[in-house]
Structure formats: C-alpha cells, structure tokens
Design a protein around this motif. Structure first.
Motif, PDB file in Angstrom:
ATOM      1  N   PHE A 187       0.828  -1.207   0.000  1.00 44.49           N
ATOM      2  CA  PHE A 187       0.000   0.000   0.000  1.00 44.49           C
ATOM      3  C   PHE A 187       0.863   1.259   0.000  1.00 44.49           C
ATOM      4  CE2 PHE A 187      -1.637   3.378   2.787  1.00 44.49           C
ATOM      5  CZ  PHE A 187      -2.660   3.864   1.977  1.00 44.49           C
ATOM      6  N   VAL A 188       1.876   1.292   0.838  1.00 40.90           N
ATOM      7  CA  VAL A 188       2.743   2.477   0.910  1.00 40.90           C
ATOM      8  C   VAL A 188       3.436   2.709  -0.432  1.00 40.90           C
ATOM      9  CG1 VAL A 188       4.818   3.437   1.966  1.00 40.90           C
ATOM     10  CG2 VAL A 188       3.077   2.353   3.403  1.00 40.90           C
ATOM     11  N   ASP A 189       3.982   1.644  -1.025  1.00 43.66           N
ATOM     12  CA  ASP A 189       4.655   1.791  -2.329  1.00 43.66           C
ATOM     13  C   ASP A 189       3.667   2.291  -3.387  1.00 43.66           C
ATOM     14  OD1 ASP A 189       7.010   0.886  -1.213  1.00 43.66           O
ATOM     15  OD2 ASP A 189       6.729  -1.190  -1.869  1.00 43.66           O
ATOM     16  N   THR A 190       2.468   1.748  -3.378  1.00 46.79           N
ATOM     17  CA  THR A 190       1.454   2.157  -4.352  1.00 46.79           C
ATOM     18  C   THR A 190       1.017   3.594  -4.109  1.00 46.79           C
ATOM     19  OG1 THR A 190       0.649  -0.136  -4.410  1.00 46.79           O
ATOM     20  CG2 THR A 190      -0.767   1.548  -5.382  1.00 46.79           C
ATOM     21  N   LEU A 191       0.864   3.970  -2.831  1.00 47.01           N
ATOM     22  CA  LEU A 191       0.455   5.338  -2.493  1.00 47.01           C
ATOM     23  C   LEU A 191       1.489   6.344  -2.962  1.00 47.01           C
ATOM     24  CD1 LEU A 191      -1.442   7.329  -1.067  1.00 47.01           C
ATOM     25  CD2 LEU A 191      -0.189   6.862   1.060  1.00 47.01           C
ATOM     26  N   VAL A 192       2.759   6.057  -2.730  1.00 49.51           N
ATOM     27  CA  VAL A 192       3.821   6.963  -3.175  1.00 49.51           C
ATOM     28  C   VAL A 192       3.770   7.138  -4.692  1.00 49.51           C
ATOM     29  CG1 VAL A 192       6.333   7.225  -3.391  1.00 49.51           C
ATOM     30  CG2 VAL A 192       5.333   6.508  -1.207  1.00 49.51           C
ATOM     31  N   SER A 193       3.521   6.044  -5.396  1.00 50.04           N
ATOM     32  CA  SER A 193       3.438   6.109  -6.858  1.00 50.04           C
ATOM     33  C   SER A 193       2.267   6.983  -7.311  1.00 50.04           C
ATOM     34  CB  SER A 193       3.292   4.697  -7.438  1.00 50.04           C
ATOM     35  OG  SER A 193       3.103   4.732  -8.836  1.00 50.04           O
ATOM     36  N   ALA A 220      -7.447   4.743  -4.442  1.00 46.97           N
ATOM     37  CA  ALA A 220      -6.919   3.904  -5.521  1.00 46.97           C
ATOM     38  C   ALA A 220      -5.811   2.997  -5.007  1.00 46.97           C
ATOM     39  CB  ALA A 220      -6.398   4.783  -6.658  1.00 46.97           C
ATOM     40  N   SER A 221      -5.014   3.497  -4.072  1.00 46.13           N
ATOM     41  CA  SER A 221      -3.908   2.705  -3.514  1.00 46.13           C
ATOM     42  C   SER A 221      -4.430   1.538  -2.682  1.00 46.13           C
ATOM     43  CB  SER A 221      -2.998   3.601  -2.663  1.00 46.13           C
ATOM     44  OG  SER A 221      -2.477   4.666  -3.429  1.00 46.13           O
ATOM     45  N   VAL A 222      -5.465   1.799  -1.875  1.00 44.46           N
ATOM     46  CA  VAL A 222      -6.062   0.729  -1.072  1.00 44.46           C
ATOM     47  C   VAL A 222      -6.656  -0.345  -1.987  1.00 44.46           C
ATOM     48  CG1 VAL A 222      -7.941   0.168   0.518  1.00 44.46           C
ATOM     49  CG2 VAL A 222      -6.543   2.197   0.915  1.00 44.46           C
ATOM     50  N   THR A 225      -3.999  -2.379  -3.783  1.00 42.41           N
ATOM     51  CA  THR A 225      -3.310  -3.288  -2.861  1.00 42.41           C
ATOM     52  C   THR A 225      -4.086  -4.584  -2.684  1.00 42.41           C
ATOM     53  OG1 THR A 225      -2.313  -1.443  -1.652  1.00 42.41           O
ATOM     54  CG2 THR A 225      -2.454  -3.557  -0.501  1.00 42.41           C
ATOM     55  N   ILE A 226      -5.404  -4.490  -2.597  1.00 43.29           N
ATOM     56  CA  ILE A 226      -6.237  -5.662  -2.342  1.00 43.29           C
ATOM     57  C   ILE A 226      -6.595  -6.395  -3.622  1.00 43.29           C
ATOM     58  CG2 ILE A 226      -8.423  -6.476  -1.382  1.00 43.29           C
ATOM     59  CD1 ILE A 226      -8.344  -4.042   0.486  1.00 43.29           C
ATOM     60  N   PHE A 227      -6.963  -5.638  -4.679  1.00 41.33           N
ATOM     61  CA  PHE A 227      -7.516  -6.246  -5.891  1.00 41.33           C
ATOM     62  C   PHE A 227      -6.560  -6.240  -7.083  1.00 41.33           C
ATOM     63  CE2 PHE A 227     -11.089  -4.851  -3.350  1.00 41.33           C
ATOM     64  CZ  PHE A 227     -11.946  -5.921  -3.393  1.00 41.33           C
ATOM     65  N   GLY A 228      -5.441  -5.565  -6.978  1.00 39.46           N
ATOM     66  CA  GLY A 228      -4.466  -5.593  -8.061  1.00 39.46           C
ATOM     67  C   GLY A 228      -4.604  -4.435  -9.032  1.00 39.46           C
TER      68      GLY A 228
END
Length: 411
Positions: A187-193, A220-222, A225-228
C-alpha cells in the motif's frame, strides 16, 4: 347558541369526521406509548425485562419514518434516556429490532458464539446495498454453520458451502499478522506512486476539494493493494463509480426504489459489469509466476485473499455454488468496506492537522523526532506509527467524532 369545535366536527360531513376521529385515536395511542415508555424506564426492579418499545405515532409503520428521515439522530435518541445509554425496541414496517450502543452490551454480544457471526450484516448489505441476486442471497442465508471451525450444533451445511467460515477465516488471515504487514508495504509503495502522479510542486497550491485531490489517490492505492493493478487499468473510472455509489448508500439503506433514484442503481450495475470483466481478464492472464516475491500480491488478483476466495467460492470461474454475478456484489461490498470509513477518516485527520498550524508543527516534530528530518514513508514500519502518541490520538479522536459503525445481529 355557540357550539364547540367537537360538536362542529361531529355535525360535519363524513370526510371530515373520519379523519378527525383517526387523528384523535392516533394522538391518544401515541400519548399512551410515551407514558408507557417512560414508566418502563423508571422501573429498575426487573433486571431482565425486555427493553421498552420506542414511541411511534403510526401502527405497523412504527418508527420507519423517523428512522428513514435521519437514521443517525433517531438511533442516538432511541438508545439513550436522560443522558445514559440504554437498549430500546423499535418497529420498522412490522419488524421488531433491538437497538443499543453501550460498550458493555456490544462486548457481551460479540463474545457470544451464536451471535458473533456477521452473516446477517452480509445478507442485508449484499441484498439491499450491492445488489446480489436472490440465488446468491439464498446461499448466504442457508449457511447456519457459523464462523468457527466447528459448525454450530444442528447445522448440516456441507463444508464447501460454509460461506461464513470461509469468509471469516480469509479475512482473519489477510488483515492480521504477516499478511497485513505485506499488504501495508504494498500500500505504501502504491500510495507513493499515485502521489507522484499528482505532480505536486514544492509550492503551496489551492484545491477546492481535498478529498478529490488527495483522497482519490489513497482510495486507488487501497483498492490496488487488495484487488491488483489490473482492476484499475481495465476500469479507470471504477474509483469514481465506487464513491458515487457510496454517496447514495444511505438512501439505498432506506430501500428507496430505483424508479425514484435511478442513478445509484445504474452505477451499481456498471460496477458489477466492471468487476466481472476483471474476473475474466485475471483468469485469462494470471499464473503462479505472477505472484510477487512477497508471496502475497500479484498484478491480476491483487492479493492472496482474493485468489483464495476465487478458488474456494467461485472455483476460478468453473461455476462454484456462487456465480460471478453474485460474487461481484460481494467484491463491490469489499471495495466499499475497505475504503469508506478508512479513507474518510484519513482525510479528516489530514484536514484537522493542516487546519491547525500548532498541531501541524507538533505532528511534524513527532515524526522527525522518531524517524529523522529526511525520512521516507517507504522506510517506516506501519507498527511504528501506532506508537506515536500525538498522531494516534488525533486519529482516535477523528474516529470518535465522525465514524459510525452499524452492526446487525440475528435474533
């Protein structure tokens, strides 16, 4: 000779007499209901008495109108008396419900093995909010085995149809321990992106809506993280559709029909189609080699819990006892459940911190004292954030002030 209002009414035409008579009877009935309610509240001698019925003006409708008009205010009033929390019996279209919000009662119910199942909440949400067809609802209702490894006594549900247990086990494994740690890192990596994609400069900028500017990135990050990533790539507007549905859920909760509010039901149908299109795509392209090195995430299904539920409940598209249309309603609920209160609370925390310059300085100092002045959020363990007293207290206060959770238990 003067005549009274009562005599004038009695001498009037039937279309005046009958409504007046009904109004008088309703008034007498309502006054008696209020009196009886207060008397039962005063009677503290019967410790095990059934909670009193909350006064209602109309028979059968009961408290339906007040409940539908302002649910939060009605429940707050119904579950308190003279400043103390209490249990009350309400009537909604002939159905009797017991409502309460005191911590002691809720803790006792949550510990009770036969009341700990959230299946009633699942059924209500999937049916009225997320549009699961009746054939899927029937499978949920038929499962009386409970959420534990050992089925409830008297249950004859086959192991492969124990929806309650499979969901409970999957959620418990996914949102605790090592799996939660892996999901938090993704989640953190996706949020930063996603934040980098906002192209925020080093200068202050003004936005009309903090949630639309920043909250969509968190949401969108959450979801990713869960659904890809594939779910969002196939459906770029799925986050906007999910929040559009969220805005209408209070009315759908009140069961406002589609001919009065057609748009939410159309959006719900679009979301269902988007989710099912993602099912087909992920089944076509996912392989075991797609799984990330952490052993949990992947770009197609997103996480181990989603892969597990696809295998257990849908047999990867080979028509399990729940089909794609039914389970799309479940995943729609999971998208909503993993975003609604979490994202709203996060935005409110950010809002209150940025609104108060003193609080903002204190939070920044707390972060710098614990992680250094030039720290990166990607290098912080989420468990370390829980240990920050000021930041944790701000978040806890936001939850206390703004977040309401409605639990439904079987009778």
């Amino acid at each position: 000779m003067q005549t009274s209002i009562f005599e004038s009414v009695l001498d009037g035409p039937p279309f005046v007499i009958y409504p007046a008579f009904i109004i008088v009877l309703l008034g007498i009935r309502y006054a008696w209901a209020i009196y009886n309610y207060r008397q039962m509240r005063k009677d503290n001698t019967r410790k095990r008495q059934i909670p009193p019925s909350y006064p209602a003006l109309f028979p059968y409708l009961g408290n339906t109108l007040a409940f539908a008009w302002n649910t939060g205010s009605f429940l707050a009033n119904a579950t308190s008396y003279k400043g103390s929390l209490t249990a009350t019996r309400i009537s909604l279209l002939g159905f009797k419900l017991y409502v309460f919000q005191d911590r002691e009662t809720i803790c006792k119910i949550m510990r009770h093995p036969y009341l700990s199942s959230p299946m009633s909440l699942y059924v209500f949400g999937e049916r009225f909010l997320f549009g699961m067809p009746q054939r899927g609802i029937s499978e949920y209702i038929a499962d009386d085995s409970g959420p534990s490894v050992k089925p409830f006594p008297g249950s004859n549900v086959p192991c492969e149809k124990r929806v309650d247990y499979m969901l409970h086990k999957a959620f418990n494994q996914a949102w605790t321990g090592h799996s939660l740690t892996l999901a938090s890192r993704r989640f953190v990596d996706t949020l930063v992106s996603h934040i980098d994609d906002l192209n925020i400069s080093g200068e202050y900028i003004y936005v009309n809506d903090l949630f639309k500017f920043f909250g969509r990135a968190v949401s969108a990050s959450v979801t990713q993280t869960i659904f890809g990533a594939s779910l969002l790539q196939l459906n770029p507007d799925i986050i906007d559709n999910a929040w559009t549905l969220d805005e209408a859920l209070p009315w759908m909760f009140r069961q406002v029909p589609s001919f009065i509010m057609p748009r939410p039901y159309k959006v719900r149908k679009i979301l269902s189609n988007q989710i099912r299109m993602w099912y087909s795509y992920a089944r076509q392209w996912f392989t075991e080699s797609s799984i990330f090195p952490d052993g949990d995430g992947d770009p197609f299904w997103g996480s181990k819990i989603i892969r597990h539920l696809q295998q257990e409940l849908l047999k990867n598209g080979d028509r399990g006892f729940i089909d794609d249309e039914c389970f799309a309603a479940h995943d729609m609920g999971l998208i909503w459940g993993s975003n609604s209160n979490v994202i709203s609370a996060t935005m409110l925390v950010a809002f209150h911190i940025f609104q108060d310059p003193t609080l903002l300085r204190r939070v920044r100092s707390e972060l710098e004292d614990n992680f250094g002045q030039s720290f990166s959020i990607q290098n912080i363990n989420h468990k370390d954030l829980w240990k920050l007293p000021l930041l944790s207290s701000v978040y806890a206060e936001v939850l206390r002030l703004y977040v309401d959770v409605l639990l439904i238990f079987p009778g």
